[in-house]
Each structure stands twice: as structure tokens, then as C-alpha cells.
Design an enzyme around this catalytic site. Structure first.
Site, PDB file in Angstrom:
ATOM      1  CD  GLU A 160       3.809   4.270  -9.798  1.00  0.00           C
ATOM      2  OE1 GLU A 160       3.402   3.476 -10.783  1.00  0.00           O
ATOM      3  OE2 GLU A 160       4.531   3.931  -8.741  1.00  0.00           O
ATOM      4  CD  GLU A 349       2.764   2.325  -5.040  1.00  0.00           C
ATOM      5  OE1 GLU A 349       3.544   1.841  -5.884  1.00  0.00           O
ATOM      6  OE2 GLU A 349       1.676   2.628  -5.269  1.00  0.00           O
TER       7      GLU A 349
HETATM    8  C1  BG6 Z   1       2.071   0.961  -7.911  1.00  0.00           C
HETATM    9  C2  BG6 Z   1       1.219  -0.161  -8.584  1.00  0.00           C
HETATM   10  O1  BG6 Z   1       1.560   2.535  -7.856  1.00  0.00           O
HETATM   11  O2  BG6 Z   1       3.270   0.945  -8.783  1.00  0.00           O
HETATM   12  C3  BG6 Z   1       2.028  -1.194  -8.043  1.00  0.00           C
HETATM   13  O3  BG6 Z   1       0.206  -0.049  -8.069  1.00  0.00           O
HETATM   14  C4  BG6 Z   1       3.260  -1.441  -8.570  1.00  0.00           C
HETATM   15  O4  BG6 Z   1       1.393  -2.587  -8.123  1.00  0.00           O
HETATM   16  C5  BG6 Z   1       4.070  -0.242  -8.824  1.00  0.00           C
HETATM   17  O5  BG6 Z   1       4.089  -2.479  -8.448  1.00  0.00           O
HETATM   18  C6  BG6 Z   1       5.075  -0.084  -9.972  1.00  0.00           C
HETATM   19  O6  BG6 Z   1       5.623   1.127  -9.775  1.00  0.00           O
HETATM   20  P1  BG6 Z   1       6.742   1.560 -11.002  1.00  0.00           P
HETATM   21  O7  BG6 Z   1       7.583   2.938 -10.297  1.00  0.00           O
HETATM   22  O8  BG6 Z   1       7.725   0.373 -11.235  1.00  0.00           O
HETATM   23  O9  BG6 Z   1       5.602   1.830 -12.095  1.00  0.00           O
END
Ligand code: BG6
Length: 444
Positions: A160, A349
Site C-alpha cells: 500500500e 488483504e
Molecule cells: C493494511 C494494514 O495493509 O491495510 C492494515 O496493515 C489495514 O492494518 C489495511 O487495516 C487498511 O487498508 P486500506 O486499504 O484501508 O488502507
């Protein structure tokens, strides 16, 4: 129709969120260790977290019990390189032991190289602004790949980037808590975002080259991106095209998928980065990849800040993070991604935070999570049935863990963690997920 035979049903975690042992065995400080005080709910931190560093054997045994086919973990850069030029053998040993434990249990280890806890010594050189950071990342990648690639085939460079750049350097709510958001000087802000992004992209490209060069067995390389995702309001072609266009916005901003993925996969540089990326750099960034990793929790059709909240309704289902529950998300995500990039997709994820606690019968009943999984996975299955190549699904997360600025309240795990005792309790959803894995999604 079921999922392919070799489908990777798995779960994910990230080093800082689960490991703890923040100052043990030669680990150096990362930006979350050193800078997060005062920025996290209830003044919590990841010093101990789930103590996975000491309890990884118990955790892998739980994964085995569930029948997981794969486990996505991340390596802590400051554990491997505590200060400039220093390689911490003890840190490497932890990950060697972890991947051995996994492969002995028949679980495919999938390794993310960067999941946010940047070494402090690199932060002091400017962090993601540092023009040399891609060389440091390349060296770090070589070290990890040399140590683990006898057992690890699956590699993800970055988790991310939209989030660690956006939250870490633009909005300032994640480490290193810098805020360049400045609507009065939009050009300066855009310039900074372009430079930060370029350094991440170059690091990605150099790391992919390093993995191919150093890996002891044929590597499978991807990344784990997240981005805004929009979905059609109805089944008309017009509506589908409008959703696709909003997802891959022409304007190109760092929260759009194309900002990161067009340079990585297609060698196309979004307009706002054209001035800072040379032709030669473009070549480095665009390396052949084996899969496209995508983290997704919901579509953005209901976000106020996207101005689309006319699709939301009062009291609509939302998770404990306040994120809307949008069952079609994975269906459209993999269709749009495969359509534009032509790579097999790995859901790196997906999951939800729920109000979980141990009930009077000693169990953790989480029917909301089971329902969430049921509807999201049905969407994924539908896309697979339509011919989209999807290689796996990693539930976020294997354990309840440190949810960054939110601290420990938000529980995403398949396994409940009592942070007072470190006792693990499998939630109902983990038994349900084990059945899905056992019949390869046939009943979804
Ligand atoms: C992950 C984090 O990579 O992204 C998590 O480590 C988190 O803990 C998640 O909840 C959040 O994703 P986004 O897409 O909402 O930024």
C-alpha cells in the site's frame, strides 16, 4: 464451478503489527517505534503487539489447524538493517525459522518486503524523500532474498504505497507523521508527492531486478497495492465504463490504482509524475511481474470525501472501522485489474474489524465476519467463474493486531488475542474459513 485446485487460501500479517520484540536481538528502531508516541489511540504502540516474534511456532500451528495454504508476512527492515551498513544476522535467523516452520507445516510463505516501519536511520536521511533510498532498498532486498529464497517463492515489494505516502507524508496521521497537504500551495504539494512516489516506484523496480538476480528458486513477484475502487450502479455498459473510468482516473492521483500500477506494469507514467521520471528510470520501474497483489476492504462508492455518498444510506452496514460493507468489491476489483493489466490477481488483504470479545462460553462468536466473508468471497468466486485468473485470497488478518493509529481496539483477526496474557482463541470465523478451505470454496 470451484476455485482452481492450487488456489492459495491464506491469511496475512505485517511485522510491526504482530511481532513485538521491538528492541531485541539487535533490531534497530523504525519510524513507528521511534515516532508514534502521542499519535496512537490510548497511547498504545507495537513494542509487544502479539509477541509473534517469540510465539511464531504456536501461531503457525494455528494456521496449520485451519488448513491455510499460504501465509503472507512482512520482513521488518529495521530488524535486518538496524543502522547504515549493518546486517543483523539474528534478525535474518528469525525469518529463516519462520519460513521453515511454515514450509514444514505445508504452508506457502509469501513475503512482503516493506510494510511501513522504515528504519530510523533512513528516515534521518530524508525517508522516502531521500534520492538514494532505492539503492538502500535494493541492498536490503538482496539480503532478504539471499537469506530466504531457498524456501520463499512469492515476493511482494511494497504494501500500500498509497497509504504510507498518503497517511505518512501527505496527511500526517501515520509515521513519520509529516504533512505536506497544503491546499494554498498545490504545486509544491504535487511536486513533493511526485518525488515521494518516484522513489517508491524506483525502489520497486530495483527490488524486482534484485529478486530475479538473487533468488535461489524461480520467484513469483508482485506487490500489494490498494486504491480507490468504484463500482457500477447498474448493469449497463455505460455504468460499468463510468466505474472503470473513476477507478483508473485520468487525472491520476496517488490514491488511484493507475498512479502506481501503470508505471510498474505498463511503463506508462501519469501526467503529474512525467517531469520527475526520466526515460531510463521508467525502464527500471517497469519490470515483468508474475501477479498483481491487491488489498481491498470495500468500494469507495459510499465515501463522503469522494462526493459519492448519495449511494450511502443512514445505518448502512459498516464494520468497526466504519468502513462500508460492499459485497461486490472483490468481483469488480479483480475484473477491472485483470482487464487493464492482464496479470493474475492475488487478493493480498481483505477482511473486517468486528466488536469481538471472549464470551461467557469461552468462545469468540463473530457471525458478522462469517457473513462478510461469505458475500465477499461469493463475488470473488463469480469473477473466477467468468474466467478472471485469481491465484489466492489472504484474509486480513491471521491474528488481532496493532492497527496503526487505531491501536489495539480494532480486531481484524481470525484468531482473538488477549493482549494481557497473549492467549490466542480461534474465532468462529476461523472454523468457518477452515471449511471453505477444505472444500475449496465449493459451497460459497
Ligand atoms: C493494511 C494494514 O495493509 O491495510 C492494515 O496493515 C489495514 O492494518 C489495511 O487495516 C487498511 O487498508 P486500506 O486499504 O484501508 O488502507
Amino acid at each position: 464451478m470451484t476455485f482452481p485446485d492450487n488456489f492459495y487460501w491464506g491469511a496475512a500479517s505485517a511485522a510491526y503489527q504482530v511481532e513485538g520484540a521491538y528492541n531485541e536481538d539487535g533490531k534497530g528502531p523504525g519510524i513507528w517505534d521511534a515516532l508514534s508516541e502521542g499519535h496512537v489511540k490510548h497511547r498504545e504502540n507495537g513494542n509487544v503487539a502479539c509477541d509473534h516474534y517469540h510465539r511464531y511456532k504456536e501461531d503457525v500451528a494455528l494456521m496449520k489447524e485451519m488448513g491455510l495454504k499460504a501465509y503472507r508476512f512482512s520482513v521488518s527492515w529495521p530488524r535486518i538493517m538496524p543502522s547504515e551498513g549493518v546486517i543483523n544476522e539474528k534478525g535474518l535467523e528469525f525469518y529463516r525459522n519462520l519460513v521453515k516452520e511454515l514450509t514444514d507445516a505445508g504452508i506457502e510463505p509469501m513475503c512482503t518486503l516493506f510494510h511501513w516501519n522504515l528504519p530510523m536511520w533512513l528516515h534521518e536521511k530524508g525517508g522516502w524523500y531521500c534520492t538514494k533510498i532505492s539503492d538502500y532498498f535494493e541492498k536490503y532486498t538482496e539480503t532478504v532474498v539471499e537469506a530466504l529464497s531457498d524456501k520463499v517463492s512469492y515476493w511482494m515489494t511494497f504494501n500500500e504505497p498509497a497509504c504510507f505516502i498518503g497517511c505518512g507524508y501527505v496527511m500526517g496521521n501515520h509515521a513519520p507523521f509529516e504533512k505536506c497537504m497544503d491546499m494554498e500551495h498545490p504545486e509544491e504539494m504535487a511536486q513533493k508527492i511526485a518525488l515521494l512516489s518516484k522513489n517508491v516506484l524506483l525502489s520497486h523496480g530495483k527490488a524486482v531486478q534484485a529478486i530475479r538476480r538473487c533468488a535461489k528458486k524461480a520467484p513469483k513477484i508482485g506487490m500489494a497495492l490498494n486504491a480507490s475502487l468504484f463500482t457500477p450502479e447498474n448493469t449497463s455498459e455505460e455504468s460499468v465504463e463510468a466505474a472503470r473510468a473513476a477507478t483508473f482516473s485520468e487525472q491520476g492521483a496517488f490514491w488511484n490504482l493507475n498512479w502506481w500500477a501503470d508505471p510498474m506494469v505498463k511503463g506508462e507514467i501519469p501526467r503529474a509524475m512525467k517531469d520527475v521520471i526520466s526515460g531510463e528510470e521508467r525502464e527500471i520501474i517497469c519490470q515483468p511481474l508474475d501477479f498483481f497483489g491487491f488489498n481491498n476492504y470495500n468500494t469507495n462508492d459510499y465515501d463522503e470525501y469522494e462526493g459519492r455518498n448519495e449511494r450511502a444510506w443512514p445505518g448502512m452496514p459498516r464494520t468497526a472501522m466504519d468502513w462500508p460493507i460492499t459485497p461486490d468489491a472483490l468481483y469488480w476489483a479483480v475484473k477491472f485489474i485483470y482487464g487493464r493489466y492482464g496479470l493474475p490477481v492475488l487478493i493480498t488483504e481483505n477482511g473486517m474489524a468486528n466488536l469481538d470479545f471472549v464470551m461467557s462460553d469461552g468462545k469468540v462468536h463473530d457471525p458478522q465476519r462469517v457473513e462478510f466473508l461469505k458475500v465477499y468471497l461469493a463475488g470473488l468466486k463469480k469473477a473466477v467463474g467468468e474466467g478472471v485468473p485469481v491465484i489466492g485470497y489472504m484474509y486480513w488478518s491471521i491474528l488481532d493486531n496493532f492497527e496503526w493509529a487505531e491501536g489495539y481496539d480494532k480486531r481484524f483477526g481470525l484468531v482473538y488475542v488477549d493482549y494481557r496474557t497473549q492467549k490466542r482463541t480461534r474465532k468462529d470465523s476461523s472454523y468457518w474459513y477452515a471449511e471453505v478451505i477444505a472444500n475449496n470454496g465449493a459451497d460459497l
